[in-house]
Enzyme design. Structure first.
Site, PDB file in Angstrom:
ATOM      1  N   ARG A 295       0.858  -1.187   0.000  1.00  0.00           N
ATOM      2  CA  ARG A 295       0.000   0.000   0.000  1.00  0.00           C
ATOM      3  C   ARG A 295       0.892   1.236   0.000  1.00  0.00           C
ATOM      4  O   ARG A 295       1.517   1.564   1.003  1.00  0.00           O
ATOM      5  CB  ARG A 295      -0.922  -0.018   1.227  1.00  0.00           C
ATOM      6  CG  ARG A 295      -1.619   1.295   1.481  1.00  0.00           C
ATOM      7  CD  ARG A 295      -2.721   1.167   2.505  1.00  0.00           C
ATOM      8  NE  ARG A 295      -2.305   0.619   3.789  1.00  0.00           N
ATOM      9  CZ  ARG A 295      -1.705   1.318   4.766  1.00  0.00           C
ATOM     10  NH1 ARG A 295      -1.410   2.581   4.580  1.00  0.00           N
ATOM     11  NH2 ARG A 295      -1.399   0.738   5.915  1.00  0.00           N
ATOM     12  N   HIS A 299      -3.827   4.089   4.713  1.00  0.00           N
ATOM     13  CA  HIS A 299      -4.898   3.094   4.768  1.00  0.00           C
ATOM     14  C   HIS A 299      -6.209   3.705   4.291  1.00  0.00           C
ATOM     15  O   HIS A 299      -6.924   3.127   3.478  1.00  0.00           O
ATOM     16  CB  HIS A 299      -5.031   2.581   6.200  1.00  0.00           C
ATOM     17  CG  HIS A 299      -6.177   1.651   6.408  1.00  0.00           C
ATOM     18  ND1 HIS A 299      -6.205   0.372   5.903  1.00  0.00           N
ATOM     19  CD2 HIS A 299      -7.353   1.809   7.052  1.00  0.00           C
ATOM     20  CE1 HIS A 299      -7.340  -0.214   6.225  1.00  0.00           C
ATOM     21  NE2 HIS A 299      -8.062   0.638   6.919  1.00  0.00           N
ATOM     22  N   TYR A 308       4.056   5.282  11.437  1.00  0.00           N
ATOM     23  CA  TYR A 308       4.361   3.885  11.767  1.00  0.00           C
ATOM     24  C   TYR A 308       5.216   3.163  10.729  1.00  0.00           C
ATOM     25  O   TYR A 308       5.553   2.000  10.936  1.00  0.00           O
ATOM     26  CB  TYR A 308       3.068   3.094  11.987  1.00  0.00           C
ATOM     27  CG  TYR A 308       2.063   3.134  10.842  1.00  0.00           C
ATOM     28  CD1 TYR A 308       2.213   2.322   9.727  1.00  0.00           C
ATOM     29  CD2 TYR A 308       0.966   3.977  10.891  1.00  0.00           C
ATOM     30  CE1 TYR A 308       1.298   2.350   8.687  1.00  0.00           C
ATOM     31  CE2 TYR A 308       0.033   4.018   9.857  1.00  0.00           C
ATOM     32  CZ  TYR A 308       0.201   3.207   8.757  1.00  0.00           C
ATOM     33  OH  TYR A 308      -0.710   3.250   7.728  1.00  0.00           O
TER      34      TYR A 308
END
Length: 401
Positions: A295, A299, A308
């Site tokens: 990805r 998200h 993160y």
């Protein structure tokens, strides 16, 4: 303590189970290495450099793919990415409440999407914009979900594409039930058989609904392809914190085959998906496909991935871009000239313009629409609520608020 190899590629009896509550530094490194390489079982037919590589098992499934077909696959991916980027921008400008990007996952979705037949049924999650494209659903038809004006605007029976499912993993149970119905009705057994494909992410494999779907599909030999897009991050949790096994190996615990494919390789995804669908049509399902991809964006537009994950990881995966490898292959083998790429660019610009015009001019739905399609039969209690709400709204200036 388990070895780094045990953490990412364990085999029964090779090493003791992991006992630490958190992985060691060595285990994290092993997990990241597996993330970047995909492992020895990865099916790949086109490298990130655009070179065609051969696989005795899966070459036959794409031997009919012509230069025209490759150009069409390239066009699909470019246009789907452009629609995704435009919708992402529209959300940032307040035109959509949220958007779920697919940036980087175009090959995984177009590959399986173009392997589908009209009779095959699809149960998506909320990121399958490329599969929707292959099923004939325009990007404009997706916008109502993310603008909050409808739950889906397409006919799921006519398109064979179920509405998006927001609850993580719930679509797997729906797909298992549908595929069991295909089996009970005798719609499998030869090349004219039907199949179902269910989409979910790596994070969803930790949900109970997914495992229940595995059990039911396995017990009833349902013609169901479980298509897991492993984009390496379940929001902020990396895959190595989701499973001690590579995800495709989980299938063996339920008694059906699992396979890992390079999800950034549209040709390999097409081949593996054709094979899996063929298995299901002949009654040999289910099958689990793990499309190993990444990805490239957040998200959703409410997420900040910089909190993160490392920029180095993102830069590494940019080199594996699914669109670029096909473009390089087309150029290197004289399958496309500059006029072709210019036309694709013009088509994508036009699509983006149409998408924006449609979005900013979307009418507000009538107030009573929120009470429609709730129950199959008339419901007096719901009708009373509707009438009370409409009467209340009519008391405001302009008749509604």
């Amino acid at each position: 303590m388990s070895s780094p190899e045990q953490w990412t590629h364990p085999e029964p009896g090779e090493a003791p189970p992991a006992t630490a509550a958190a992985p060691t530094k060595e285990q994290v490194i092993a997990g990241l290495r597996a993330t970047s390489e995909g492992g020895p079982d990865l099916v790949q037919l086109m490298t990130p450099e655009g070179e065609r590589v051969h696989d005795e098992r899966f070459d036959p499934w794409v031997e009919d793919v012509t230069a025209d077909d490759l150009r069409n696959l390239y066009r699909d991916m470019v246009l789907v990415r452009r629609a995704d980027r435009e919708a992402n921008a529209l959300q940032r400008q307040g035109q959509l409440g949220i958007w779920v990007p697919l940036l980087g996952q175009e090959a995984a979705q177009i590959g399986v999407g173009r392997a589908l037949r009209q009779t095959d049924m699809v149960f998506p999650s909320y990121r399958e914009h490329g599969v929707a494209w292959c099923k004939g659903i325009k990007p404009q038809e997706l916008l109502g979900i993310f603008r909050g004006t409808d739950n889906s605007s397409w006919d799921s029976q006519a398109t064979r594409f179920h509405p998006y499912t927001i609850v993580i993993g719930n679509q797997v149970l729906n797909a298992a039930g549908y595929a069991m119905g295909q089996r009970f009705e005798g719609k499998v057994g030869d090349d004219n058989g039907e199949a179902t494909v269910c989409f979910f992410g790596d994070g969803a494999t930790s949900q109970g609904d997914v495992h229940e779907g595995f059990v039911w599909a396995a017990v009833y030999d349902a013609p169901l392809v479980f298509f897991c897009q492993n984009n390496q991050w379940a929001i902020s949790e990396p895959t190595e914190r989701q499973s001690r096994l590579p995800l495709y190996q989980r299938a063996r615990g339920y008694g059906f085959p699992g396979i890992r494919v390079d999800g950034n390789d549209v040709l390999a995804t097409l081949a593996v998906s054709r094979w899996a669908l063929h298995e299901c049509r002949f009654g040999n399902g289910p099958v689990l496909i793990e499309a190993f991809t990444y990805r490239m964006d957040a998200h959703t537009t409410t997420d900040d991935p910089t909190r993160y994950r490392l920029s180095d990881e993102l830069e590494t995966w940019k080199l594996k871009d699914p669109i670029e490898r096909v473009r390089v292959h087309l150029v290197r083998h004289d399958m496309a000239d500059q006029a072709f790429f210019d036309q694709i660019q013009a088509d994508s610009d036009e699509l983006a313009h149409e998408l924006r015009e449609f979005c900013v001019n979307m009418p507000d739905p009538p107030l009573e629409s929120m009470f429609q399609n709730t129950y199959a039969e008339p419901n007096p209690a719901l009708d009373a609520q509707r009438d009370e709400f409409l009467a209340y709204s009519a008391g405001f200036e302009g008749g509604e608020r």
